[in-house]
Design an enzyme around this catalytic site. Structure first.
Site, short mmCIF file in Angstrom:
data_model
loop_
_atom_site.label_atom_id
_atom_site.label_comp_id
_atom_site.label_asym_id
_atom_site.label_seq_id
_atom_site.Cartn_x
_atom_site.Cartn_y
_atom_site.Cartn_z
N HIS A 288 0.82 -1.21 0.00
CA HIS A 288 0.00 0.00 0.00
C HIS A 288 0.85 1.25 0.00
O HIS A 288 0.53 2.25 -0.62
CB HIS A 288 -0.91 0.00 1.23
CG HIS A 288 -2.11 -0.87 1.03
ND1 HIS A 288 -2.58 -1.73 1.98
CD2 HIS A 288 -2.91 -1.02 -0.05
CE1 HIS A 288 -3.63 -2.36 1.50
NE2 HIS A 288 -3.85 -1.95 0.28
N GLU A 530 -11.60 -14.93 -22.39
CA GLU A 530 -10.24 -15.22 -21.93
C GLU A 530 -9.94 -16.72 -21.95
O GLU A 530 -8.93 -17.16 -21.40
CB GLU A 530 -10.00 -14.63 -20.54
CG GLU A 530 -11.05 -14.99 -19.51
CD GLU A 530 -10.84 -14.27 -18.16
OE1 GLU A 530 -9.75 -13.76 -17.90
OE2 GLU A 530 -11.80 -14.25 -17.37
N ASP A 554 -5.20 -14.06 -19.31
CA ASP A 554 -5.56 -15.47 -19.21
C ASP A 554 -5.62 -16.14 -20.58
O ASP A 554 -5.24 -17.30 -20.71
CB ASP A 554 -6.91 -15.62 -18.50
CG ASP A 554 -6.72 -15.62 -17.00
OD1 ASP A 554 -5.79 -16.29 -16.52
OD2 ASP A 554 -7.48 -14.92 -16.30
N CYS A 601 -8.72 -5.78 -22.41
CA CYS A 601 -8.31 -5.27 -21.09
C CYS A 601 -7.14 -6.03 -20.49
O CYS A 601 -6.86 -5.89 -19.30
CB CYS A 601 -9.50 -5.28 -20.13
SG CYS A 601 -10.14 -6.93 -19.83
C1 PEP Z 1 -7.17 -11.07 -18.17
O1 PEP Z 1 -7.20 -12.27 -17.86
O2 PEP Z 1 -6.64 -10.63 -19.19
C2 PEP Z 1 -7.78 -10.05 -17.29
C3 PEP Z 1 -7.96 -8.84 -17.70
O3 PEP Z 1 -8.13 -10.40 -16.05
P1 PEP Z 1 -7.15 -10.81 -14.85
O4 PEP Z 1 -5.77 -10.31 -15.17
O5 PEP Z 1 -7.77 -10.16 -13.66
O6 PEP Z 1 -7.25 -12.30 -14.83
MG MG Z 2 -8.48 -13.10 -16.36
#
Ligand code: PEP
Ligand code: MG
Length: 689
Positions: A288, A530, A554, A601
């Site tokens: 943190h 994913e 993922d 993302c």
């Molecule tokens: C991903 O898997 O790309 C994702 C955005 O989620 P996380 O990194 O939280 O698994």
């Molecule tokens: Mg993910």
């Protein structure tokens, strides 16, 4: 062999402790034995105290006798040390040795300044056996008082917290809650009574016990929460000992703070105009304290292990928060080169910062959307300040991982409605819980699995724990009226699963209707793509979803069978693998055909070279870690999209990630030399294939 020479002390300060230290250090490097003699007294060359007893001011003559096989060489060097005035300048100032250290960079920026030690060493504790009831009562009372004092101190820190880190005030609330936690509070009182030991000892035992519990957790993020427990218990120990800690608020010169560790409370009271940088022995990227320092834009390097031993108060330091390098007492040439590096970085940063609130529009007028990935509420302000146009991924695991029990609907609602309000009218894509039971800091029964990445986690876990899932969905729906929410289910592997999740959502909606509670009944419902099975049937899924977001973190792991957290196979984790790019393309096309939004993302959305590839594949919306937003925006504003697409045409036919990277980098350098020649920018290296 024996060498005897007469040596003159010519330095201004005479044979003081530091000069004696230089002699001892030199003696340690040779096999031969050194004896120094003056006025009939003899000193052992391996002992600073012994040398000091010779009492040699400037001008003294000393007889040096060296006995052993390397005596000549040793004596020559000793003579040079005397002639070189033990490293002192002519004005009698000590000229210390340059040293470098390397730690973990957690907050960017380069600074040059003097070291200021802040004593955060552990409080010494002693074991006392209690002999009667009165003593037991007294210890219990002392402990309760020390805890109450700690709560009051934390409350004060919270009320004076600087504006820029107000969003992190909840960290201080967490500290206050840790003080009340039964593993810490009740168990310490029990130990005092049962084991008849003093409060300090009992507290230390409780903390050790919590350490043992945390040891089994491999997740770095949760592991770091032990830092919070340590800093809270240290505060109680100091209160028990009646020790007042030196405060960061009291620093009124511009300095670089050097400490064993710092807590979020320290950062909450920091004097931003005085503390130029921070170095600590311990700590990690996700502590943190690191996250808060980044919000305050104070360069920080942590995990230096021995910084408090190596650095003396007043030493001149260069701190490079971009690389983790720390230079102690740099020579003039190093200072000049770092000064240039610092200027370069600052110019670069301000050029990027100036652009961050402008739209991410390509040179030829195509609008690209840049959103933020967030782990917890505290990052909201930083996301807005960095120019995010909404939140493209709000991960919701934090509240489940950091408290002793499952968060209730009100806690979740409170968090979700705050982020909705903060970001409105821009959208927030909120992802339902993406976690396995063993990651939760609750008393829920956790089943250990051999293969957790393929186990009962994420949407699968939620579908099997209906009550928990429904509580979260209800909180999300209730919060949806405060802003512009989109709801996203993670780890969907097939249509049935998605439809099942939607059915549960509808039943939660019916419950809210019955209770006459308002919510947005048109909330868009999307899928985090994913898993390779989802990319293969993206055309089918697209008919039932309002939007897709591609989670490459993922997707790459599952497509290439590479554990994303395993350093032994990290070189095989290839974001540019042709299979990965084809999967992304397939999802983009499926979305386009059904007329639904597709964004991305995963971490690669924050990487300039990857973004060029993704733009060429047709993506126009990205969500990334907050720190990457200004740079990606700057790059997008320089991209001629049509030309980029033309020049990257054919990329899906290249056979390896290496060929893809070389190909794109070559084009990128010719299209955007300013970005890709920039030495402060490091693009992601792909694997070796
Ligand atoms: C991903 O898997 O790309 C994702 C955005 O989620 P996380 O990194 O939280 O698994
Ligand atoms: Mg993910």
């Amino acid at each position: 062999m024996e060498e005897v020479r007469s040596l003159k002390v010519i330095n201004e300060l005479g044979m003081h402790a530091r000069a004696a230290g230089e002699i001892v250090e030199l003696a340690g490097r040779y096999k031969s034995r050194l004896l120094l003699a003056k006025d009939g007294r003899t000193a052992d060359g391996t002992s600073i105290l012994s040398i000091l007893t010779l009492a040699c001011p400037k001008g003294s003559e000393i007889e040096a006798r060296i006995i052993g096989e390397d005596a000549r060489k040793f004596m020559d060097e000793l003579e040079r040390l005397f002639e070189g005035e033990f490293g002192e300048t002519v004005r009698g100032q000590y000229r210390p040795k340059k040293r470098t250290m390397k730690g973990i960079p957690v907050s960017r920026g380069i600074v040059l300044g003097r070291a200021h030690h802040l004593d955060r060493s552990k409080t010494q504790i002693f074991h006392t056996k209690l002999s009667n009831r009165r003593e037991l009562e007294r210890e219990t009372h002392r402990f309760r008082r020390a805890v109450d004092m700690a709560k009051e101190q934390i409350r004060r820190f919270k009320s004076n917290i600087p504006e820029q880190v107000k969003g992190y005030a909840f960290v201080l609330d967490t500290h206050a809650k840790i003080l009340d936690d039964s593993l810490l509070f009740d168990s310490t009182i029990r130990r005092i009574r049962r084991e008849k030991i003093n409060a300090e000892w009992a507290l230390e035992r409780s903390v050790e016990n919590i350490h043992q519990l945390f040891k089994t957790v491999e997740d770095e993020y949760i592991g770091r929460r032990m830092d919070d427990v340590d800093s809270v218990s240290e505060r109680v120990l100091r209160n028990l000992a009646g020790v007042k800690e030196e405060s960061l608020a009291g620093i009124n010169e511009e300095v670089i703070v050097v400490a064993h560790s710092l807590s979020p409370c320290d950062i909450a009271e920091i004097n931003v105009s005085r503390v130029m940088g921070i170095l600590t022995d311990v700590g990690g990227r996700t502590s943190h304290m690191a996250i808060m320092s980044e919000a305050l834009e104070i360069p920080v390097v942590v995990g230096l292990e021995t910084a408090t031993d190596m650095i003396l108060d007043g030493d001149l330091l260069i701190l490079d928060g971009n690389t983790g390098e720390v230079i102690i007492n740099p020579d003039p040439d190093t200072i000049i080169s770092y000064e240039a590096k610092r200027k370069h970085y600052n110019n670069y940063k301000s050029a990027i910062d100036r652009l961050r609130h402008l739209p991410a529009e390509t040179l030829d007028g195509h609008k690209i959307t840049i959103r933020a990935n967030m782990e917890f509420l505290g990052e909201g302000q930083a996301a807005i300040e960095h120019g995010a146009e909404g939140v493209g991924l709000y991960r919701t695991e934090y509240l489940y991982m950091t408290r002793g029990s499952l968060p209730d609907e009100e806690t979740l609602f409170d968090d979700y409605s705050q982020i909705a309000r903060m970001v409105a009218p821009d959208p927030v894509t909120i992802r339902t819980l993406d976690i396995a039971s063993d990651r939760m800091a609750s008393d829920m029964e956790a089943s250990r699995e051999d293969n957790p990445a393929l186990g009962l986690r994420s949407i699968r876990f939620c579908l099997s724990e209906r009550k928990l899932f429904k509580t979260q969905l209800r909180a999300i729906l209730r919060a949806s009226v405060y802003g512009n929410f989109r709801l996203m289910f993670p780890m969907i592997s097939g249509l049935g699963q998605f439809l099942e999740a939607k059915r549960i959502l509808r039943s939660v909606m019916r419950g809210l209707d019955r209770d006459e509670i308002e919510y947005n009944r048109d909330i868009p419902i999307g899928i985090l793509i994913e898993i390779p099975s989802a990319t293969s049937i993206a055309d089918i899924l697209a008919k039932h979803a309002d939007f897709f977001s591609i989670g490459t973190n993922d997707l790459i792991q599952y497509a290439l069978a590479i554990d994303r957290d395993n350093e032994h196979v990290a070189h095989l984790y290839e974001p540019f693998h042709p299979a990965v790019l084809r999967m992304i393309h397939q999802v983009v096309e499926a979305g386009k055909n059904e007329g639904i939004d597709v964004s991305l993302c995963g971490e690669i959305a924050g990487d300039p070279l990857s973004v060029l590839i993704l733009l060429s594949l047709g993506l126009k919306e990205f969500s990334m870690n907050v720190g990457s937003i200004p740079l990606i925006k700057k790059m997008i504003r320089m991209v001629p999209l049509r030309e980029l697409r033309d020049s990257l045409r054919g990329i899906l036919h290249l056979s390896t990630s290496k060929k893809i990277e070389d190909f794109v980098l070559k084009k990128a350098r010719s299209l955007l030399p300013d970005i890709f020649e920039e030495d402060v920018l490091r693009y992601r290296a792909t694997g070796t294939a």
